[in-house]
Design an enzyme around this catalytic site. Structure first.
Site, PDB file in Angstrom:
ATOM      1  N   VAL A 267      14.932  -1.972 -88.627  1.00 29.32           N
ATOM      2  CA  VAL A 267      14.656  -3.300 -87.925  1.00 29.32           C
ATOM      3  C   VAL A 267      14.811  -3.371 -86.338  1.00 29.32           C
ATOM      4  O   VAL A 267      15.772  -2.844 -85.944  1.00 29.32           O
ATOM      5  CB  VAL A 267      15.334  -4.185 -88.675  1.00 29.32           C
ATOM      6  CG1 VAL A 267      14.878  -4.490 -90.050  1.00 29.32           C
ATOM      7  CG2 VAL A 267      16.996  -4.327 -88.774  1.00 29.32           C
TER       8      VAL A 267
ATOM      9  N   GLY B  30      23.669  -4.447 -78.954  1.00 30.29           N
ATOM     10  CA  GLY B  30      22.988  -5.149 -80.087  1.00 30.29           C
ATOM     11  C   GLY B  30      23.493  -6.594 -80.318  1.00 30.29           C
ATOM     12  O   GLY B  30      22.539  -7.342 -80.867  1.00 30.29           O
TER      13      GLY B  30
ATOM     14  N   ASP C 170      25.216  -0.515 -91.003  1.00 25.37           N
ATOM     15  CA  ASP C 170      24.384   0.338 -91.498  1.00 25.37           C
ATOM     16  C   ASP C 170      25.349   1.292 -92.534  1.00 25.37           C
ATOM     17  O   ASP C 170      25.858   1.201 -93.423  1.00 25.37           O
ATOM     18  CB  ASP C 170      23.637   1.078 -90.617  1.00 25.37           C
ATOM     19  CG  ASP C 170      22.663   1.914 -90.957  1.00 25.37           C
ATOM     20  OD1 ASP C 170      22.196   1.888 -92.504  1.00 25.37           O
ATOM     21  OD2 ASP C 170      22.006   2.645 -90.259  1.00 25.37           O
TER      22      ASP C 170
ATOM     23  N   LYS D 184      23.162  -3.512 -94.259  1.00 21.84           N
ATOM     24  CA  LYS D 184      22.323  -2.404 -95.013  1.00 21.84           C
ATOM     25  C   LYS D 184      23.107  -1.644 -95.761  1.00 21.84           C
ATOM     26  O   LYS D 184      23.496  -0.644 -95.603  1.00 21.84           O
ATOM     27  CB  LYS D 184      21.580  -1.613 -93.859  1.00 21.84           C
ATOM     28  CG  LYS D 184      20.162  -1.621 -93.765  1.00 21.84           C
ATOM     29  CD  LYS D 184      19.365  -0.491 -93.112  1.00 21.84           C
ATOM     30  CE  LYS D 184      19.198  -0.767 -91.550  1.00 21.84           C
ATOM     31  NZ  LYS D 184      18.707   0.352 -91.101  1.00 21.84           N
TER      32      LYS D 184
ATOM     33  N   GLU E  90      28.850  -8.181 -84.913  1.00 23.38           N
ATOM     34  CA  GLU E  90      28.086  -6.952 -84.838  1.00 23.38           C
ATOM     35  C   GLU E  90      26.795  -7.345 -85.319  1.00 23.38           C
ATOM     36  O   GLU E  90      26.528  -8.410 -85.767  1.00 23.38           O
ATOM     37  CB  GLU E  90      28.673  -6.042 -85.608  1.00 23.38           C
ATOM     38  CG  GLU E  90      27.997  -4.725 -85.825  1.00 23.38           C
ATOM     39  CD  GLU E  90      27.901  -3.727 -84.827  1.00 23.38           C
ATOM     40  OE1 GLU E  90      27.171  -4.251 -83.758  1.00 23.38           O
ATOM     41  OE2 GLU E  90      28.214  -2.490 -84.950  1.00 23.38           O
ATOM     42  N   ASP E  91      25.563  -6.595 -84.859  1.00 16.93           N
ATOM     43  CA  ASP E  91      24.366  -6.986 -85.208  1.00 16.93           C
ATOM     44  C   ASP E  91      24.130  -6.498 -86.623  1.00 16.93           C
ATOM     45  O   ASP E  91      23.465  -7.215 -87.397  1.00 16.93           O
ATOM     46  CB  ASP E  91      23.445  -6.358 -84.027  1.00 16.93           C
ATOM     47  CG  ASP E  91      23.537  -4.885 -83.756  1.00 16.93           C
ATOM     48  OD1 ASP E  91      24.513  -4.251 -84.395  1.00 16.93           O
ATOM     49  OD2 ASP E  91      22.631  -4.296 -83.144  1.00 16.93           O
TER      50      ASP E  91
HETATM   51  P1  IMP Z   1      26.672   2.291 -88.229  1.00 14.18           P
HETATM   52  O1  IMP Z   1      27.774   2.873 -87.762  1.00 14.18           O
HETATM   53  O2  IMP Z   1      25.634   3.179 -89.026  1.00 14.18           O
HETATM   54  O3  IMP Z   1      27.027   1.061 -89.297  1.00 14.18           O
HETATM   55  O4  IMP Z   1      25.647   1.605 -87.261  1.00 14.18           O
HETATM   56  C1  IMP Z   1      25.487   0.597 -86.632  1.00 14.18           C
HETATM   57  C2  IMP Z   1      24.873   0.574 -85.439  1.00 14.18           C
HETATM   58  O5  IMP Z   1      23.591   1.327 -85.758  1.00 14.18           O
HETATM   59  C3  IMP Z   1      24.356  -0.853 -85.284  1.00 14.18           C
HETATM   60  O6  IMP Z   1      25.184  -1.524 -84.038  1.00 14.18           O
HETATM   61  C4  IMP Z   1      23.200  -0.461 -84.461  1.00 14.18           C
HETATM   62  O7  IMP Z   1      23.082   0.052 -83.139  1.00 14.18           O
HETATM   63  C5  IMP Z   1      22.533   0.635 -85.042  1.00 14.18           C
HETATM   64  N1  IMP Z   1      21.631   0.505 -86.304  1.00 14.18           N
HETATM   65  C6  IMP Z   1      21.684   0.719 -87.735  1.00 14.18           C
HETATM   66  N2  IMP Z   1      20.671   0.324 -88.164  1.00 14.18           N
HETATM   67  C7  IMP Z   1      19.678  -0.208 -87.163  1.00 14.18           C
HETATM   68  C8  IMP Z   1      18.247  -0.667 -87.388  1.00 14.18           C
HETATM   69  O8  IMP Z   1      17.953  -0.834 -88.425  1.00 14.18           O
HETATM   70  N3  IMP Z   1      17.750  -1.036 -86.239  1.00 14.18           N
HETATM   71  C9  IMP Z   1      18.197  -0.929 -85.122  1.00 14.18           C
HETATM   72  N4  IMP Z   1      19.495  -0.400 -85.095  1.00 14.18           N
HETATM   73  C10 IMP Z   1      20.157   0.158 -86.143  1.00 14.18           C
END
Ligand code: IMP
Length: 178
Positions: free
Chosen positions: A152, A43, A102, A130, A98-99
């Protein structure tokens, strides 16, 4: 606009301007520190490419890959490193690029993992945050934009490996992933 996108959140121009601001801050903060930027694939590839062009410092660029959502839009909580760092980061100033942040589970895992390598410092730079869906405590030092709880895509972000090539960030129509 792509027909699967409901709304454009950040245009190419808006992304460019914000990333330049982040780059200027980092250029000041990391003066004389020869930092290592660690991108989380896939990402972050586009963000990293644009961010690097705004950093006016001697620095290094590395990438790691972690398993992501697969074809679902919710995290499983399981993080798997599929490509590790090529270099030793002991006593180096590391910045994880990081992109999107979440639940925070991915970055929480990565920070703990990389701290085991004894860097001099480790910080997070995320293009999007987010915060509504946070499950692990993670504090990024650099955040591009804080966004509401929507799925997104674009500018590196995918759904089922698609839409990474869109030059803007947009909200995916819910009917595409439900
Ligand atoms: P976390 O471990 O839940 O913080 O997730 C992070 C990863 O989830 C990011 O690097 C993305 O690959 C994916 N991700 C979370 N939200 C989105 C979104 O809205 N669109 C696309 N990928 C997402």
């Amino acid at each position: 606009m792509h027909r699967d996108v409901e709304k454009v959140l950040y245009t190419e121009v808006a992304l460019k301007e914000r990333i330049a601001e982040l780059g200027r801050r980092m250029t000041v903060d990391y003066q004389g520190k020869n930092p290592v930027f660690i991108g989380v694939l896939k990402g972050s590839f586009m963000f990293m490419a644009d961010l690097m062009r705004t950093i006016d410092l001697p620095c290094e660029v590395e990438f790691m890959a972690v398993s992501s959502y697969g074809n679902k839009s919710e995290t499983t909580g399981a993080v798997r490193i599929t490509q590790d760092l090529d270099m030793d980061i002991e006593n180096r100033h590391a910045i994880i690029v990081e992109d999107i942040l979440d639940s925070g589970l991915t970055l929480n895992y990565l920070i703990n993992y990389l701290n085991g390598r004894k860097p001099a410092s480790i910080e997070i730079c995320t293009l999007l945050d987010k915060p509504e869906r946070r499950r692990a405590q993670v504090s990024p030092k650099y955040t591009g934009f804080t966004i509401p709880d929507a799925f997104v895509v674009g500018y590196g972000l995918d759904f089922a490996q698609r839409y990474r090539n869109l030059p803007y960030i947009g909200i995916l129509k819910p009917e595409v992933y439900q």
